[in-house]
Design an enzyme around this catalytic site. Structure first.
Site, PDB file in Angstrom:
ATOM      1  CG  MET A  13      -1.896  -1.198   1.179  1.00  0.00           C
ATOM      2  SD  MET A  13      -3.457  -0.898   2.012  1.00  0.00           S
ATOM      3  CE  MET A  13      -2.906  -0.501   3.651  1.00  0.00           C
ATOM      4  CG  LEU A  67       7.196   1.268  -0.989  1.00  0.00           C
ATOM      5  CD1 LEU A  67       7.921   0.919  -2.290  1.00  0.00           C
ATOM      6  CD2 LEU A  67       6.262   0.139  -0.581  1.00  0.00           C
ATOM      7  CG  HIS A  84       7.034  -2.088   2.025  1.00  0.00           C
ATOM      8  ND1 HIS A  84       6.912  -0.967   2.803  1.00  0.00           N
ATOM      9  CD2 HIS A  84       5.822  -2.699   2.056  1.00  0.00           C
ATOM     10  CE1 HIS A  84       5.690  -0.885   3.280  1.00  0.00           C
ATOM     11  NE2 HIS A  84       5.005  -1.930   2.859  1.00  0.00           N
ATOM     12  CD  GLN A 139      -6.021  -3.641   2.644  1.00  0.00           C
ATOM     13  OE1 GLN A 139      -5.854  -4.090   1.513  1.00  0.00           O
ATOM     14  NE2 GLN A 139      -5.108  -3.800   3.596  1.00  0.00           N
ATOM     15  CB  VAL A 184      12.672  -5.556   8.319  1.00  0.00           C
ATOM     16  CG1 VAL A 184      13.889  -4.658   8.471  1.00  0.00           C
ATOM     17  CG2 VAL A 184      12.859  -6.512   7.139  1.00  0.00           C
ATOM     18  CB  SER A 201       3.237   2.167   6.200  1.00  0.00           C
ATOM     19  OG  SER A 201       3.878   1.334   5.273  1.00  0.00           O
TER      20      SER A 201
HETATM   21  O1  PAF Z   1      -0.154  -5.783   3.585  1.00  0.00           O
HETATM   22  C1  PAF Z   1      -0.571  -4.861   2.872  1.00  0.00           C
HETATM   23  O2  PAF Z   1       0.106  -3.849   2.681  1.00  0.00           O
HETATM   24  C2  PAF Z   1      -1.943  -4.974   2.229  1.00  0.00           C
HETATM   25  O3  PAF Z   1      -2.845  -5.596   3.075  1.00  0.00           O
HETATM   26  C3  PAF Z   1      -1.909  -5.664   0.851  1.00  0.00           C
HETATM   27  C4  PAF Z   1      -1.456  -7.112   0.956  1.00  0.00           C
HETATM   28  C5  PAF Z   1      -0.984  -4.907  -0.073  1.00  0.00           C
HETATM   29  C6  PAF Z   1      -3.304  -5.663   0.238  1.00  0.00           C
HETATM   30  O4  PAF Z   1      -3.790  -4.370   0.058  1.00  0.00           O
END
Ligand code: PAF
Length: 284
Positions: free
Chosen positions: A29, A32, A36, A60, A182, A192
């Protein structure tokens, strides 16, 4: 290469598939951080081509959550992805992902609903519908990118377990690669949402990793009674912490454990002010 449309991604994927190149997908999302980057680097190492998706997935987020203020840093994200060797950064708009008017309720969108047994606990208890949104968007990303491998962090361990179950149950031809958490040198797991923490909050946030590391140390000394292990946590908590859960669950199916063993994951969620943080540790 930054792309915003599904058609552009499909075109590239088709080209790569014709050349029999393997494709890795790192769904994110955005905002980063080094966590990530460890996933992206793993994908770049393992696969011929790597796609990083950057999409703050509205379905979500539950009502009242941080959808609007979730950090959006696409320019910086793109640079990090390029430097890490990613081939495509796919950053679609909600309209691109969910269509004209993007009506997001279950009445208007086909959802992928993971089993209640996996979602009625831990984060799913307070974030009702969250994992439906995650499974739906990840399914869509799998259909768009058709990756051979998809990389997910163990930081969101309940999500990882649910996505593995989805892939198995729906026979999706992708291998999920779990990647270790990490942590900062202090022990704090990278997230984040750490961007929301003040310097003082960050000190209070160390309670999560301290509790988990201490439980693991006690387990390694031979303590397996979950009640006794749970009690070791309280000395790390104070008025700055609001504990949501501290639970011991099976690493495969999230069944509750009364006695800890090598298949146990210890999950914790707590709030510091308005900021909700999660962490977990495998006892093995
Ligand atoms: O873990 C995340 O950042 C989110 O839940 C994902 C897997 C990118 C789905 O939107």
């Amino acid at each position: 290469m930054l792309v915003h449309t599904i058609d552009e991604v499909r075109e590239k994927i088709e080209e790569w598939k014709k050349q029999s190149l393997t494709v890795g997908l790192v769904p994110t999302m955005g905002a980063l951080h080094d966590g990530h980057l460890s996933l992206i680097k793993k994908s770049v190492e393992k696969c011929d081509k790597t796609v990083v998706s950057v999409f703050v997935n509205p379905i979500q987020f539950c009502p009242g959550e941080d959808l609007d203020k979730y950090p959006r840093t696409l320019d910086a994200d793109e640079k990090l992805c390029n430097d890490a060797g990613a081939d495509i950064v796919f950053a679609p708009s909600p309209k691109e992902m969910y269509g004209e008017g993007h009506i997001l309720s279950n009445d208007f969108l086909t959802y992928v609903i993971p089993p209640f047994f996996y979602t009625n606990k831990l984060c799913g208890k307070s974030r009702v519908g969250h994992f439906d949104g995650v499974c739906t968007v990840v399914n869509k990303l799998f259909n768009i990118v058709q990756p051979d491998f998809a990389f997910f962090g163990e930081k969101d361990r309940q999500q990882l377990i649910i996505l593995k179950k989805m892939v198995k149950d729906l026979n999706i031809p992708v291998e999920i690669i779990p990647c270790p958490i990490v942590r900062e040198e202090s022990g704090l797991a990278l997230s984040s949402r750490n961007k929301y923490l003040s310097d003082d909050d960050k000190i209070h946030a160390l309670a999560l990793s301290k509790i988990l590391f201490n439980i693991k140390a006690c387990y390694n000394k031979g303590i397996t009674d979950v009640k006794a292990l749970t009690e070791t946590a309280y000395s790390y908590l104070n008025e700055h912490h609001s504990l949501e859960y501290l639970e011991f669950r099976d690493a495969q199916d999230l069944e509750e454990k009364k006695t800890a063993d090598d298949n146990t994951i210890v999950f914790i969620a707590l709030k510091i002010g308005d900021v909700r943080l999660i962490d977990n540790i495998a006892l093995k």
